[in-house]
Design a protein around this motif. Structure first.
Motif, short mmCIF file in Angstrom:
data_model
loop_
_atom_site.label_atom_id
_atom_site.label_comp_id
_atom_site.label_asym_id
_atom_site.label_seq_id
_atom_site.Cartn_x
_atom_site.Cartn_y
_atom_site.Cartn_z
N PHE A 165 -2.64 2.73 7.12
CA PHE A 165 -1.77 1.46 6.61
C PHE A 165 -0.78 1.83 5.64
O PHE A 165 -0.09 0.74 5.14
N SER A 166 -0.81 2.83 5.30
CA SER A 166 0.22 3.44 4.03
C SER A 166 1.56 2.80 4.36
O SER A 166 2.16 3.03 5.52
N ILE B 134 -8.13 -5.34 6.82
CA ILE B 134 -7.81 -4.05 7.38
C ILE B 134 -8.97 -2.93 6.69
O ILE B 134 -9.70 -3.11 5.71
N ARG C 194 -12.78 4.68 0.32
CA ARG C 194 -11.92 3.63 1.35
C ARG C 194 -10.98 4.21 1.73
O ARG C 194 -10.32 3.70 2.36
N ILE D 23 -6.99 3.45 -4.91
CA ILE D 23 -7.74 3.04 -3.92
C ILE D 23 -9.14 3.95 -4.23
O ILE D 23 -8.88 5.33 -4.13
N ASP E 78 -4.03 -7.61 5.97
CA ASP E 78 -2.44 -7.42 6.50
C ASP E 78 -1.89 -8.70 5.93
O ASP E 78 -2.11 -9.64 6.31
N ARG F 38 -10.25 4.50 5.44
CA ARG F 38 -9.98 3.54 6.09
C ARG F 38 -8.69 2.86 6.07
O ARG F 38 -8.09 2.20 6.83
N TYR F 39 -7.90 3.01 4.83
CA TYR F 39 -6.64 2.69 4.45
C TYR F 39 -5.43 3.43 4.85
O TYR F 39 -4.39 3.00 4.93
N LEU G 162 0.82 -1.12 -0.21
CA LEU G 162 0.02 -0.10 -0.02
C LEU G 162 0.90 1.27 -0.06
O LEU G 162 1.68 1.41 0.98
N VAL H 254 0.38 -5.84 2.07
CA VAL H 254 -1.12 -6.04 2.31
C VAL H 254 -1.11 -7.22 1.05
O VAL H 254 -0.40 -7.53 0.42
N LEU I 211 -8.81 -6.08 1.68
CA LEU I 211 -7.44 -5.91 1.64
C LEU I 211 -7.14 -6.42 2.93
O LEU I 211 -7.85 -6.36 4.13
#
Lengths: 368, 328, 337
Positions: free
Chosen positions: A277-278, A368, A270, A266, A361, A273-274, A247, A282, A359
């Motif tokens: 997690f950059s 995630i 969303r 993305i 982890d 949400r993500y 990601l 994933v 997605l």
């Protein structure tokens, strides 16, 4: 009321093997719970602990609020349908169905009445005087059900009762079982490894793996919002495609870049949400039905173009299963509309539906 | 039928009834007792012992303890008073007439086992090819149902000896004189009497071997035989190179069974010759030590030697059983 | 996997190293109607390259040696018993002066046969002995069946410490020669004052038959499907219910084969009767009486032949009626010593 509660239930065998670990399930009255998972996942062990056929190593099981850990099977007010049906080969169908009542000391007259009533319900009145040997597989399965119905138990337990039927009968029996559940109105606990049975019959399904409960929810929720990669991969056929990916921020936007070099943006809804997690590794999951042929893209999806080569084409009639390969050799499967012709080795600009991807982890395999 | 006979038959029926149902009654009584006296959980612990208890008791009292006791007694004199150490064994293993006993047993062992198994195998293979298989099998197998005593009477008749000038009533001597020979004292002549007795045992045991081996032969899958035929094997080659190796386990089981049986052979010798004229075997010798010579020490020592002889079979059995359990 | 209908796998099959079919399964069955066996009975003309048409006559000739051998052996094996059977009906004088085969010189001359031998031998104690044999054999069969079946059930399906050890000991005891036990038990009987009683032989025979019974039944009962027993438990059956309503009915084939085995063994036994019943004629079974006739009146052929035949009557009837169970018992219990 026939509620069933598993409270931190574990099962460890003498040789140290842990079959079930910390199982927590709460069942309301009249639920139809399906325990599903691959073989060895602990689903049958859980059922057998509920039946009293297996000791509970730790934790408690409650039926109707009563702790039953030390109650023998015969005093738990349960009935069970076995995978092999376990019909007593030396008894007639009527005797098989009336056996439990007879042991309870119920009078002959009443046994006869209840057996006949149950037989009528299942459409097996004409078989009552036969021995199990003289019955077909489907008839045996009904007798096994009948044996359970006759007792009108608090809880029905079923251990893969349809796995010995041929495919056609199984579909029919599935519907009948659901109907039966509505009619008798008691709690059902049903074990299967067949996801179609789980999806079609359960009011809730509990997916287990390695002795651990992965997710418990309605079939639709479990299918559409799997908790982790196992659940995502287990339900659905062909199963979900997974692409390991990163990601990353690219040109100011958060994108998924697969190890095969494909980049998927993305969608805006969303992003929130993500975003946290950059930079993480994933796994991108997308079901075969989330992949479209460019000529058949329905409205309302968010397509992302992915070029791939069709390798094997399986015509199923109502759909086409195509095995694709990306440029780097990554393989995945698409379920396409049968109206478009796909030929092997054809290059296709596939459209991935970005409203329906998942997605996970990479390390924890959790969503995630 | 007079009243005496009626009362005899009545008594017999009563005894049969009491003996048979008494034991079942005991189990039911014990079971009820346990169900009444123990709570559910404890019952699970107690009941198994109620069920195996009687078996355990009988096995212990009738087999395990007496076996140990016999070993112990074998170290004592004739009436078990004075300790004599290994003297009984030394006597048994050195005295000429007990040595004859061992020689005879060896003869029995080799001849009965070898011939019965071999003959049984041949018959099993042949009989598979005729339509009247079941009838022929029943006839050859029938001696299994006849007691050793009954068989002995049957064969006394076959071996019957009359002086040369009288008409022979035994089949064998009738044939012998018919061919112009002198009648033969089959049971008296020390050169042949052992073989005459051994023949009886072979007659009795061949059917047993045949039935077991026949079921093994039939168990060889047809497609294996067909594969061998397609590969160009002749029927004889198939017999030696396919059938025999495939039924080897059964051959071994049958052989050991016959060996154990022969080791203990007693009735035939006891009834036919009483162990005289050099026909004694271990088991009949033991009975004679017990009853005729009243020497319990020697009798026990002979029994122990018998036990030692079957220990390899016992070990093999246990091993095979364990293997089975592993494969379950 | 459809245990609902199938009989439990016959445990006998496993033991003997592979016999798949029970040859005696149905003695009455016409072998011609038995399709699975048919191929092996056909002459096999299908050699590649060697194929030639065979006429019926050729085929018969090719099998002639087989027929000859089988018939010869069957006759040879039957002849001794047959001779005894004929002889037992011949008058005492004729018996000792001419061979039994001479009756076939005038086969229709029925005056050369008599039932007198049987009357005499029955009067000489054989009638009482026959009753005694029944009194000994029936309980000496029922007792070990009951004890062994209960024990086998516990050993197969109940969980308790030492069950494996108990079973292994039982397997070991299968071959222990009963000669090992004679002296101590006889002495104990004398002390207790029960030698020369039926109880003494019942218990002794029961004990000697137990290792085989437990072994056979435990293997059979252990191979019943677990589901059946669990289904019964869920249906509310107690241990005794499971035993009487599920285990016993389903184990009937194994119980029957052990019963036949044990009955024949007890009926035909001489050693146990000889040692534990001593010389007491009131309780002596047929084998013992017959043996005494051989010993005391060995030249009275008329008594021997008829006596022997009486002693063989019951076991032969049992044998012919229940042959298939007997064979099954043999297949399973062929480790008995």
């Amino acid at each position: 009321m026939s509620s069933v509660v598993f409270e931190k239930v574990s099962k460890q065998y003498e040789n140290g093997y842990v079959a079930v670990k910390d199982l927590n399930i709460e069942l309301e009255d009249k639920e139809f719970l399906v325990l599903v998972g691959p073989s060895g996942c602990g689903k049958t062990t859980s059922l057998r602990m509920l039946a009293g056929l297996e000791d509970i190593s730790s934790g408690s099981i409650y039926i109707d609020g009563q702790r039953v850990n030390n109650v023998t099977p015969k005093d738990r007010d349960i009935a069970m349908v076995f995978q092999s049906y376990a019909l007593y080969p030396h008894m007639t169908v009527a005797d098989n169905m009336g056996f439990s009542l007879d042991l309870k000391g119920v009078g002959k007259q009443e046994i006869r009445q209840r057996v006949e009533a149950a037989a009528k319900q299942l459409g097996i009145e004409q078989l009552l005087e036969r021995k199990p040997k003289q019955l077909s597989g489907g008839q045996r399965q009904r007798v096994a059900l009948g044996r359970a119905i006759v007792r009108s138990p608090a809880v029905f337990l079923m251990d893969e009762p349809l796995s010995n039927l041929d495919a056609k009968l199984r579909v029919q029996a599935r519907a009948e079982l659901s109907e039966l559940h509505k009619k008798v109105g008691t709690t059902f606990v049903y074990v299967t490894h067949d996801q179609a049975e789980a999806m079609t019959m359960g009011t809730r399904i509990a997916v287990m793996n390695g002795g651990i409960l992965q997710q418990i929810d309605t079939p639709q929720t479990v299918y559409e919002q799997p908790n982790n990669m196992f659940v995502a991969g287990f339900l659905g056929s062909p199963s979900m495609n997974f692409f390991s990916a990163q990601l990353i921020q690219s040109e100011g936007a958060l994108v998924i870049q697969t190890d095969g070099g494909i980049t998927v943006p993305i969608p805006a809804e969303r992003l929130n949400r993500y975003s946290e997690f950059s930079g993480r590794s994933v796994v991108l999951g997308i079901r075969p039905e989330g992949i479209y042929h460019p000529q058949c893209v329905p409205p309302g999806i968010q397509p992302a173009s992915i070029p791939a080569t069709a390798k094997v084409v399986e015509l199923m009639g109502h759909e086409v299963i195509v095995h694709f390969e990306l440029a780097d050799g990554t393989k995945f499967i698409g379920r396409l509309d049968p109206r478009v012709k796909v030929t092997p080795n054809e290059q296709i600009n596939l459209q991935f539906d970005l409203t329906r991807f998942h997605l996970f982890d990479q390390e924890s395999e959790q969503v995630i | 039928m007079d009243s005496n006979n009626v009362s005899l038959i009545f008594k017999a029926l009563l005894a049969i009834f009491l003996g048979s149902f008494g034991v079942i009654g005991v189990f039911y009584a014990l079971n009820i007792l346990v169900e009444k006296a123990f709570p559910e959980r404890a019952r699970i612990k107690v009941l198994p012992w109620i069920y195996v208890g009687p078996a355990l008791l009988l096995l212990t009292v009738y087999l395990i303890i007496p076996t140990l006791r016999t070993v112990y007694l074998s170290l004592f004199g004739p009436s078990s008073n004075e300790f004599v150490g290994l003297k009984n064994y030394i006597f048994v293993l050195t005295a000429p007439d007990t040595l004859t006993t061992f020689r005879n047993n060896l003869l029995w062992l080799v001849l009965v086992t070898g011939i019965s198994v071999f003959l049984g195998l041949i018959i099993a293979v042949l009989i598979d090819r005729v339509k009247y298989e079941q009838v022929a099998k029943s006839l050859i197998f029938l001696p299994m149902a006849i007691s050793f005593v009954g068989a002995s009477v049957i064969w006394r008749f076959i071996y019957a000896y009359r002086p040369a000038d009288a008409e022979q009533i035994g089949v064998l001597n009738a044939i012998a004189t018919g061919l112009g020979f002198e009648p033969i004292g089959w049971l008296v002549n020390p050169a042949i009497n052992n073989f005459a007795l051994i023949a009886i045992m072979i007659w009795l045991q061949t059917g047993f071997c045949m039935v077991l081996l026949s079921s093994a032969v039939k168990g060889v899958p047809a497609d294996v035989l067909e594969a061998a035929r397609v590969d160009g094997a002749s029927e004889v080659q198939i017999f030696w190179r396919i059938i025999i190796p495939m039924i080897m386990p059964t051959i071994l089981v049958v052989s050991t069974t016959v060996i154990v049986l022969v080791l203990k052979v007693f009735d035939i010798v006891f009834v036919m010759t009483g162990g005289n004229l050099g026909t004694d075997v271990i088991a009949s010798r033991m009975i004679r030590e017990m009853f005729n010579f009243r020497n319990y020490g020697r009798g026990s020592a002979i029994a122990v030697i018998l036990l030692i002889a079957v220990i390899p079979v016992m070990v093999a059995n246990i091993r095979r059983f364990r293997q089975q359990e592993l494969n379950r | 996997m459809n245990t609902g209908n199938s009989q439990p796998v016959d445990p006998t099959v496993r033991k003997t190293g592979g016999p798949q079919k029970d040859p005696q399964k149905d003695p009455q069955k016409d072998p011609q109607k038995d399709p699975p066996k048919a191929p092996s009975k056909e002459p096999r003309p299908s050699y590649v390259g060697k194929r030639k048409e065979q006429s019926n006559f050729d085929r018969l000739m090719a099998k002639a040696p087989v027929h000859f051998a089988v018939i010869a052996i069957a006759v040879l094996w039957t002849l001794p018993t047959f001779g005894l059977f004929i002889s037992s009906f011949r008058p005492p004088d004729a018996l000792v002066t001419s061979g039994w085969w001479t009756v076939f010189l005038n086969p229709l001359e029925f005056t050369q046969f008599t039932l007198g031998n049987y009357q005499e031998v029955l009067a000489a104690g054989m009638g009482q002995a026959f009753l005694n044999s029944l009194v000994i054999s029936v309980p000496a069969t029922v007792i070990p069946i009951a004890i062994a079946t209960f024990a086998a059930y516990a050993l197969a399906w109940m969980d308790f410490p030492g069950r494996q050890a108990i079973f292994i000991v039982t397997v070991g005891l299968l071959v222990v020669p009963l000669q090992m036990t004679l002296i101590p038990i006889l002495r104990a009987y004398n002390v207790l004052g029960i030698s020369s009683t039926f109880l003494a032989v019942w218990l002794a025979h029961a004990a000697y038959g137990l290792p085989l019974g437990v072994y056979l039944l435990r293997n059979y009962i252990g191979s019943l499907p677990r589901d059946l027993i669990e289904a019964a438990a869920v249906d509310g059956a107690s241990y005794l219910n499971v035993f009487t309503r599920i285990i016993v009915p389903l184990s009937m084939p194994a119980i029957a084969s052990f019963a036949v085995f044990q009955f024949l063994w007890v009926w035909n036994d001489l050693l146990v009767a000889l040692v534990y019943l001593g010389g007491n004629q009131d309780v002596a079974p047929v084998t013992l009486v017959l043996r005494n006739i051989v010993g005391d009146r060995g030249q009275d052929w008329f008594l021997l032949t008829s006596g022997a035949f009486i002693s063989m009557l019951v076991p032969m009837a049992v044998f012919f009626a229940l042959q298939r169970y007997f064979v099954r018992g043999l297949l399973a219990g062929s480790v008995k010593g």
